[in-house]
Design a protein around this motif. Structure first.
Motif, short mmCIF file in Angstrom:
data_model
loop_
_atom_site.label_atom_id
_atom_site.label_comp_id
_atom_site.label_asym_id
_atom_site.label_seq_id
_atom_site.Cartn_x
_atom_site.Cartn_y
_atom_site.Cartn_z
N LEU A 305 0.83 -1.20 0.00
CA LEU A 305 0.00 0.00 0.00
C LEU A 305 0.86 1.26 0.00
O LEU A 305 0.58 2.22 -0.70
CB LEU A 305 -0.92 0.00 1.22
N ARG A 306 1.95 1.20 0.80
CA ARG A 306 2.90 2.32 0.87
C ARG A 306 4.29 1.80 0.56
O ARG A 306 4.60 0.63 0.80
CB ARG A 306 2.85 2.99 2.24
N GLY A 307 5.13 2.67 0.04
CA GLY A 307 6.44 2.25 -0.40
C GLY A 307 7.45 2.11 0.72
O GLY A 307 7.24 2.52 1.86
N GLY A 308 8.60 1.50 0.37
CA GLY A 308 9.70 1.35 1.31
C GLY A 308 9.50 0.19 2.26
O GLY A 308 8.75 -0.75 1.99
N ASP A 327 11.46 -6.90 2.82
CA ASP A 327 12.07 -6.12 1.74
C ASP A 327 11.24 -4.88 1.41
O ASP A 327 10.01 -4.88 1.51
CB ASP A 327 12.21 -6.96 0.47
N GLY A 328 11.93 -3.84 0.95
CA GLY A 328 11.25 -2.64 0.52
C GLY A 328 10.36 -2.88 -0.68
O GLY A 328 10.67 -3.68 -1.56
N CYS A 329 9.24 -2.18 -0.73
CA CYS A 329 8.24 -2.38 -1.77
C CYS A 329 7.93 -1.08 -2.51
O CYS A 329 8.16 0.02 -2.00
CB CYS A 329 6.94 -2.92 -1.16
N LEU A 330 7.37 -1.24 -3.69
CA LEU A 330 6.83 -0.13 -4.47
C LEU A 330 5.47 0.24 -3.88
O LEU A 330 4.73 -0.63 -3.42
CB LEU A 330 6.68 -0.59 -5.92
N ASP A 331 5.12 1.53 -3.88
CA ASP A 331 3.80 1.90 -3.37
C ASP A 331 2.71 1.57 -4.37
O ASP A 331 2.98 1.34 -5.55
CB ASP A 331 3.77 3.39 -2.98
N TRP A 332 1.46 1.55 -3.91
CA TRP A 332 0.36 1.14 -4.77
C TRP A 332 0.15 2.05 -5.98
O TRP A 332 -0.02 1.54 -7.10
CB TRP A 332 -0.95 1.01 -3.98
N PRO A 333 0.15 3.39 -5.83
CA PRO A 333 -0.06 4.21 -7.04
C PRO A 333 0.97 3.94 -8.12
O PRO A 333 0.60 3.85 -9.31
CB PRO A 333 0.05 5.65 -6.50
N ALA A 334 2.24 3.78 -7.76
CA ALA A 334 3.27 3.49 -8.76
C ALA A 334 3.07 2.10 -9.35
O ALA A 334 3.31 1.88 -10.55
CB ALA A 334 4.65 3.61 -8.14
N THR A 335 2.63 1.15 -8.54
CA THR A 335 2.35 -0.20 -9.02
C THR A 335 1.25 -0.18 -10.07
O THR A 335 1.37 -0.79 -11.15
CB THR A 335 1.93 -1.12 -7.85
N GLU A 336 0.16 0.52 -9.75
CA GLU A 336 -0.95 0.60 -10.70
C GLU A 336 -0.51 1.25 -12.01
O GLU A 336 -0.85 0.77 -13.10
CB GLU A 336 -2.12 1.38 -10.09
N ARG A 337 0.27 2.32 -11.91
CA ARG A 337 0.71 3.02 -13.13
C ARG A 337 1.56 2.10 -14.00
O ARG A 337 1.37 2.04 -15.23
CB ARG A 337 1.51 4.27 -12.76
#
Length: 367
Positions: A305-308, A327-337
């Motif tokens: 849902l949120r990055g990092g 592990d750090g993750c990509l946030d949802w808005p960037a994932t959707e894009r």
């Protein structure tokens, strides 16, 4: 008489058997149908009979089922919208390998406090898988323990064996009996030979010690899993997703007599542990697909849902909602894009191409 066993065992707490847990949290006919259809679709992608791109997307690990549920609800909507060109499968990872020590995942420490309530962890994991299937989302997980699959594997559509475990005989034996397609990651140093050896071994009949559905020790004999494939995640030597790397890996697969089926993990050492770089790597990989590469069958994104990421806080109530504790993750808005961009970019691959007929589902073991 002096004791000679269990000298370092603090407690041995009995668990309900796999059959008892499956009876308490049974899968529905709808869930079973989605699992079988999803495995069929992934098999068709592996076999080249479905031109869609497989996308394994989701949190590095599930530590908060409420946040995981919210993420799944959003991913399910997007997956339905993009399913003509992408097969999106949600990461539902409950077991985490540790280099030394650390949180081992929801199954082994569901309270995030070191209490090790495995009975609760198994129940939470099984219930969460059912919830994701109810949303229409295929599920993916990494299996580390040889016993946990008996509790949850009937609800899993795709599985992985990680970089630290691809050399393990136990993991290869386990993979040979699992009923879903499975990806072996390349080793932590970045070379692929251990994963190729694992794919060969997991495709063969195996015999090993396990447990039955009733929870009794059992001698397990398997048929071999024909749907194992390679996952490139980079390594200590750097990333391994470039066209030059792919060409070398394809040659290694040919020499091993294995199909050219490769899934690219856009995080881990491929991103240099910088999860925000995943869209850039995804775009590169999709560009290779559109340039004619037929070995790349899918990609993986670690997303939340949120990055990092954040350290595991004590008490757990201090944790930030929707942020990974592994592990750090990509946030949802960037994932959707980036998934929408991938869907748009894949359009030329489907211009004038009729849809592939689904392949018949294989008969499978209880795992």
């Amino acid at each position: 008489m002096q004791r000679t066993s269990d000298l370092n065992v603090r407690e041995c707490r009995p668990l309900e058997s796999p059959a008892e847990l499956r009876a308490a949290l049974p899968k529905t006919g709808t869930q079973a149908g989605l699992v079988c259809r999803s495995r069929q679709m992934i098999q068709a992608i592996l076999n080249g009979n479905d031109q869609r791109l497989l996308a394994i997307v989701g949190p590095c690990s599930i530590h908060d089922v409420a946040a995981g549920r919210e993420y799944g609800q959003q991913l399910a909507v997007l997956a339905r919208e993009l399913d003509d060109r992408l097969v999106i499968v949600m990461r539902t990872y409950f077991e985490k390998p540790r280099t030394q020590t650390g949180w081992q995942g929801l199954i082994f420490d569901p309270r995030l406090d070191g209490s090790g309530d495995i009975a609760l962890g198994l129940r939470l994991a099984r219930r969460f898988l059912g919830e994701m299937l109810d949303l229409g989302l295929p599920t993916a997980t990494e299996f580390l323990d040889p016993i946990s699959p008996q509790y949850i594997a009937d609800l899993v559509c795709w599985a992985a064996v990680g970089a630290r475990n691809a050399e393990s005989q136990m993991q290869r034996q386990l993979a040979s009996g699992l009923s879903m397609p499975l990806g072996f990651k390349n080793g932590t140093e970045g070379t692929v030979q251990s994963a190729l050896n694992a794919i060969v071994a997991a495709g063969q009949e195996q015999a090993f010690l396990g447990i039955s559905a009733e929870g009794r020790a059992a001698a397990v004999r398997t048929c071999g899993n024909p749907d194992c494939h390679l996952v490139l995640r980079g390594g200590a030597r750097g990333p391994n997703y470039s066209a030059a790397h792919l060409a070398a890996v394809e040659s290694a697969l040919d020499q091993a007599g294995l199909p050219r089926t490769i899934l690219v993990d856009c995080n881990h050492d491929n991103s240099g542990r910088r999860p925000e770089r995943q869209p850039e790597i995804l775009a590169d990989v999709v560009g290779q697909v559109l340039a004619g590469n037929r070995s790349i069958i899918g990609v993986m994104l670690e997303s939340n849902l949120r990055g990092g990421h954040q350290p595991l806080a004590r008490p757990p109530a201090r944790l930030h909602y929707g942020v990974s504790i592994t592990d750090g993750c990509l946030d949802w808005p960037a994932t959707e894009r980036c998934l929408r961009a991938t869907h748009a970019a894949m359009a030329p691959r489907f211009a004038g191409v009729p849809g592939a007929e689904p392949v018949p589902v294989r008969s499978c073991l209880s795992w």
